[in-house]
Design an enzyme around this catalytic site. Structure first.
Site, PDB file in Angstrom:
ATOM      1  N   HIS A 285     -11.032  19.198  25.935  1.00 10.86           N
ATOM      2  CA  HIS A 285      -9.907  18.669  26.704  1.00 10.86           C
ATOM      3  C   HIS A 285      -9.329  19.750  27.634  1.00 10.86           C
ATOM      4  O   HIS A 285      -9.208  19.553  28.844  1.00 10.86           O
ATOM      5  CB  HIS A 285      -8.827  18.176  25.724  1.00 10.86           C
ATOM      6  CG  HIS A 285      -7.577  17.681  26.382  1.00 10.86           C
ATOM      7  ND1 HIS A 285      -7.297  16.336  26.500  1.00 10.86           N
ATOM      8  CD2 HIS A 285      -6.522  18.325  26.946  1.00 10.86           C
ATOM      9  CE1 HIS A 285      -6.127  16.186  27.113  1.00 10.86           C
ATOM     10  NE2 HIS A 285      -5.635  17.385  27.395  1.00 10.86           N
ATOM     11  N   GLU A 286      -9.001  20.898  27.054  1.00 14.01           N
ATOM     12  CA  GLU A 286      -8.383  21.952  27.865  1.00 14.01           C
ATOM     13  C   GLU A 286      -9.355  22.472  28.930  1.00 14.01           C
ATOM     14  O   GLU A 286      -8.954  22.826  30.031  1.00 14.01           O
ATOM     15  CB  GLU A 286      -7.881  23.103  26.979  1.00 14.01           C
ATOM     16  CG  GLU A 286      -6.781  22.703  25.991  1.00 14.01           C
ATOM     17  CD  GLU A 286      -5.583  22.019  26.644  1.00 14.01           C
ATOM     18  OE1 GLU A 286      -5.322  22.259  27.838  1.00 14.01           O
ATOM     19  OE2 GLU A 286      -4.917  21.223  25.959  1.00 14.01           O
TER      20      GLU A 286
ATOM     21  N   GLU B 214      -4.236  14.205  33.599  1.00 14.65           N
ATOM     22  CA  GLU B 214      -5.000  14.233  32.343  1.00 14.65           C
ATOM     23  C   GLU B 214      -6.389  13.605  32.487  1.00 14.65           C
ATOM     24  O   GLU B 214      -7.142  13.536  31.530  1.00 14.65           O
ATOM     25  CB  GLU B 214      -4.235  13.515  31.218  1.00 14.65           C
ATOM     26  CG  GLU B 214      -2.916  14.162  30.805  1.00 14.65           C
ATOM     27  CD  GLU B 214      -3.076  15.513  30.110  1.00 14.65           C
ATOM     28  OE1 GLU B 214      -4.078  15.717  29.392  1.00 14.65           O
ATOM     29  OE2 GLU B 214      -2.206  16.378  30.291  1.00 14.65           O
TER      30      GLU B 214
ATOM     31  N   HIS C  73       8.050  17.349  24.129  1.00 19.69           N
ATOM     32  CA  HIS C  73       7.392  16.878  25.349  1.00 19.69           C
ATOM     33  C   HIS C  73       8.398  16.377  26.379  1.00 19.69           C
ATOM     34  O   HIS C  73       8.260  16.655  27.558  1.00 19.69           O
ATOM     35  CB  HIS C  73       6.441  15.717  25.020  1.00 19.69           C
ATOM     36  CG  HIS C  73       5.094  16.153  24.580  1.00 19.69           C
ATOM     37  ND1 HIS C  73       4.844  16.553  23.295  1.00 19.69           N
ATOM     38  CD2 HIS C  73       3.916  16.263  25.245  1.00 19.69           C
ATOM     39  CE1 HIS C  73       3.563  16.880  23.190  1.00 19.69           C
ATOM     40  NE2 HIS C  73       2.986  16.720  24.349  1.00 19.69           N
ATOM     41  N   ILE C  74       9.394  15.617  25.915  1.00 15.11           N
ATOM     42  CA  ILE C  74      10.291  15.010  26.904  1.00 15.11           C
ATOM     43  C   ILE C  74      11.617  15.754  27.054  1.00 15.11           C
ATOM     44  O   ILE C  74      12.322  15.543  28.023  1.00 15.11           O
ATOM     45  CB  ILE C  74      10.532  13.509  26.625  1.00 15.11           C
ATOM     46  CG1 ILE C  74      11.376  13.281  25.381  1.00 15.11           C
ATOM     47  CG2 ILE C  74       9.213  12.765  26.517  1.00 15.11           C
ATOM     48  CD1 ILE C  74      11.887  11.852  25.254  1.00 15.11           C
ATOM     49  N   PHE C  75      11.946  16.638  26.104  1.00 20.02           N
ATOM     50  CA  PHE C  75      13.218  17.356  26.232  1.00 20.02           C
ATOM     51  C   PHE C  75      13.034  18.830  26.588  1.00 20.02           C
ATOM     52  O   PHE C  75      13.982  19.501  26.968  1.00 20.02           O
ATOM     53  CB  PHE C  75      14.059  17.209  24.961  1.00 20.02           C
ATOM     54  CG  PHE C  75      14.441  15.779  24.689  1.00 20.02           C
ATOM     55  CD1 PHE C  75      15.136  15.045  25.642  1.00 20.02           C
ATOM     56  CD2 PHE C  75      14.078  15.152  23.506  1.00 20.02           C
ATOM     57  CE1 PHE C  75      15.478  13.716  25.417  1.00 20.02           C
ATOM     58  CE2 PHE C  75      14.419  13.821  23.272  1.00 20.02           C
ATOM     59  CZ  PHE C  75      15.115  13.105  24.229  1.00 20.02           C
TER      60      PHE C  75
ATOM     61  N   GLY D  90       9.582  19.813  27.790  1.00 20.52           N
ATOM     62  CA  GLY D  90       8.304  19.921  28.494  1.00 20.52           C
ATOM     63  C   GLY D  90       8.434  19.101  29.760  1.00 20.52           C
ATOM     64  O   GLY D  90       9.514  18.658  30.113  1.00 20.52           O
ATOM     65  N   GLY D  91       7.339  18.848  30.430  1.00 20.23           N
ATOM     66  CA  GLY D  91       7.446  18.130  31.704  1.00 20.23           C
ATOM     67  C   GLY D  91       7.278  16.634  31.588  1.00 20.23           C
ATOM     68  O   GLY D  91       7.031  15.957  32.575  1.00 20.23           O
TER      69      GLY D  91
END
Length: 701
Positions: A483-484, A513, A615-617, A619-620
């Site tokens: 994935h990365e 992604e 992720h949402i607080f 991260g982007g």
């Protein structure tokens, strides 16, 4: 002020071919960043004075400013993620507001904004390349979203909000990290950890040693359990001790939700400020701001989530029924009242019995060196590139870090990347990620070369080698590396020379992604997997029947896993569209409400998962978590192009791979992602391949 001579030797201010990761220290950060900001401030003033709506007088000097800041700030931020110290943290925290202030000043520069608008409105607009048009339009949109069109007092308010949000998200992730570190459970009685595999016991013993229990061994203990993923997951999957599972689950779920590490008020404040920001910019809610720079719209995202949810619900209900009857057959006391801390454990048992795959027994077949060889071999087949070790060419931040050069078919270097594979819980944040170090750029080329080559970094968190045993991976970790590397390929194989839209830059977030999830599909491709899966001691290949089971296991509990992602995505959109901060409904009530439609077993009333939803607080992914699913649709459909061509037809695979390289990987942010996709696939994306790969098609038919 730092004296001139200390500044002249500050590694952050040097000219470098490769970043001086080995020589940057916390004490360089304050003087280095301050001197850099001063220098860039002067360059910005110069640019504003002399700006003209042309490439040499606007875009090139602007790119130099943006690039220098993102490279240097990227370096110290990276060190914070992989080599965290209290000193580094404090130094970054102190200069962060100054850096944000400069970025706002840059993003809100009227002369630059007006020059871009002049290019947009000039008669020559249509003669600009598509990439240059995208660049100009992105700059204008970004300026508007960063408050440029606001009146002075409104703009000041906007800037305050930005500063505050940056601080809050930092605090949020520090609270999660500290709360994760805080939990330690020392176990001295081996009966309490029955069922746990040797690899986990080894890790727990290692953790105990690092906390002063010098004599701890995997066999005799004591064992220290923490909430880090490599520790938490094995407990949930393998511990027969139900009380231990419950204790660890509850601790995990309540991270950062009490005491001085409580994120509840921080979340409320973040949501309140995001809504204020949206209103200032003339949007109804923050989700609309988020979608302004994405492929999707709020409606389209909602529609896709609902389509996938309805296809996943019945299979997910069936999953729980299957678990219950399996647990009952095994004589489990809890069979009729299976709850959150039982699901992972019994799923693992059912998976073992059904597919007889024990993640642990597969590890010896997935040794890191073999996995990397196979991954690079696949990249050569598909994209015609060679990945060659280049250790020693560039400084690194830890002796385990590898450095590679990517060469094209005629042997010329096209890119470089770092790879930092192992978990270091004391200083490295968990998870896996790819980041850019340098982007490909004509403007930033060194003297004597026509373009600066892109450099990436890939970071994973897998089990380190023990003694002379290499790092042995779970199949999930193999997928993660693929994935990365997919992200890294899009950054490294770009053909775009306009630095501001090269590689992954300016690609809409919900399309970013695509290459990473696309690469994961190859882990299930027979020839690819068989070339990886060689026993690290005997060299024997993974038995055929095990491969068949891995393939079948791919769709195991697909409904449940799909719902889990859909829950995260839906609660994210709800909080950023309908939720009113300070209104009648709390954030936890929103979570509970969404869960009725997305969780077969309702969450515990005291579930505080939102307090660690980084992720949402932090991260982007604010109002963007749906992007994972959106991109899965794109990536499954892209992979289906290879299936249509014939996965065993090597000539067809190579041709399709070349086409993928020349579109998805090459065009960077220089072309709208939907256009790029259509250029590769010949049509618009369809969710069918994703549902088919997940075994959910029948359900939605």
């Amino acid at each position: 002020m730092a004296s001139e001579d200390t500044l002249s030797s500050n590694p952050l201010l040097q000219n470098f071919d490769f970043l001086p990761f080995d020589s940057v220290d916390a004490h360089h950060v304050r003087p280095g960043i301050r001197a850099l900001l001063q220098q860039l401030e002067a360059e910005l003033e110069q640019l504003e004075k002399a700006v003209e709506p042309s490439w040499p007088k606007l875009v090139e000097p602007l790119e130099k400013i943006i690039d220098r800041l993102s490279v240097v700030w990227g370096m110290i931020n990276h060190l914070k993620a992989v080599k965290d110290t209290p000193e580094l943290r404090a130094a970054i925290e102190e200069v962060q507001p100054e850096k944000v202030k400069f970025q706002l000043r840059l993003g809100q520069s009227k002369p630059i904004y007006n020059a871009f608008k002049a290019i947009r409105e000039s008669p020559d607009w249509n003669s600009l390349s598509e990439a240059r048009q995208r660049l100009v339009e992105a700059q204008i949109k970004e300026a508007v979203l960063s408050g440029i069109a606001l009146e002075d007092d409104k703009r000041e308010e906007f800037n305050k909000i930005e500063q505050e949000l940056e601080k809050l998200s930092h605090k949020f992730s520090e609270n999660v990290l500290d709360a994760t570190k805080k939990f330690e459970k020392l176990i001295t009685d081996k009966k309490e950890i029955e069922g746990l595999p040797p690899s986990a016991l080894g890790l727990f013993a290692q953790a105990a040693v690092s906390k002063g229990h010098e004599t701890a061994t995997a066999d005799t203990g004591p064992w220290l359990i923490t909430l880090d993923a490599p520790s938490y997951l094995p407990v949930m999957q393998h511990a027969k001790n139900r009380a231990l599972r419950e204790e660890v689950y509850r601790a995990y779920l309540s991270r950062a939700s009490s005491g001085d590490l409580d994120n509840t008020a921080i979340i409320d404040q973040i949501l309140k400020l995001r809504l204020e920001k949206a209103k200032l910019l003339g949007y109804r809610n923050y989700a609309e701001v988020s979608m302004a720079t994405k492929m999707a719209t709020v409606e389209k995202a909602d529609e896709l989530l609902e389509k996938l949810r309805s296809a996943s619900w019945d299979p997910a209900v069936q999953d729980i029924e299957d678990l219950k009857s399996f647990a009952k057959n095994q004589g489990a006391a809890e069979a009729d009242s299976l709850t959150h801390w039982d699901i992972t454990f019994w799923s693992e048992r059912l998976r073992e019995s059904k597919y007889d795959i024990n993640e642990e027994e597969l590890r010896p077949y997935f040794s890191l060196p073999k996995v990397m060889d196979a991954l690079f071999g696949l990249a050569k087949t598909l994209f015609g590139i060679d990945v060659v070790p280049a250790d020693g060419v560039a400084p690194v931040w830890n002796s385990d870090v590898r450095f590679y050069c990517v060469k094209d078919s005629s042997g010329n270097p096209t890119a470089y990347f770092y790879f930092d594979p192992y978990s270091r819980p004391s200083e490295k944040r968990d998870g896996a990620w790819m980041d850019e170090v340098f982007s490909r750029s004509r403007v930033m080329a060194q003297k004597g070369s026509s373009v600066r080559l892109p450099v990436a970094q890939m970071v994973c968190n897998q089990t380190p080698p023990v003694g002379d045993k290499p790092s042995l991976m779970t199949f999930r970790e193999v997928e993660t590396v693929f994935h990365e590397f997919g992200h890294a390929l899009q950054h490294m194989l770009t053909k775009e020379d306009e630095g501001l839209v090269a590689g992954i830059r300016n690609i809409e977030w919900d399309a970013v992604e695509l290459p990473s999830q696309f690469m994961e599909n190859w882990c299930y491709h027979r020839d690819t997997l068989m070339s990886i899966a060689k026993h690290y001691q005997t060299g024997e290949t993974l038995p055929e029947n095990v491969y068949k089971k891995l393939l079948a296991a791919r769709t195991f509990r697909a409904g449940s896993l799909s719902l889990r992602q859909l829950k995260f995505a839906t609660v994210d959109l709800e909080l950023h569209t309908k939720y009113m901060p300070g209104g009648a409904e709390t954030i936890y009530e929103v979570d509970q409400r969404v869960s009725i439609k997305t969780q077969v077993i309702p969450p515990l009333p005291e579930d505080r998962f939102l307090c660690s939803f980084s992720h949402i607080f932090a991260g982007g992914y604010a109002a963007g978590y749906y992007s994972y699913k959106w991109a899965e649709v794109l990536s499954a459909d892209a992979f289906s192009a290879f299936e249509d061509a014939g996965l065993d037809d090597i000539k067809a695979v190579k041709e399709t791979g070349q086409r993928f390289r020349n579109t998805i990987l090459a065009l960077g942010g220089g072309k709208a992602p939907l256009k790029v996709f259509v250029e590769f696939r010949g049509r618009e994306p369809s969710p069918e391949p994703l549902l088919r790969h997940n075994g959910l098609l029948a359900a939605s038919a």
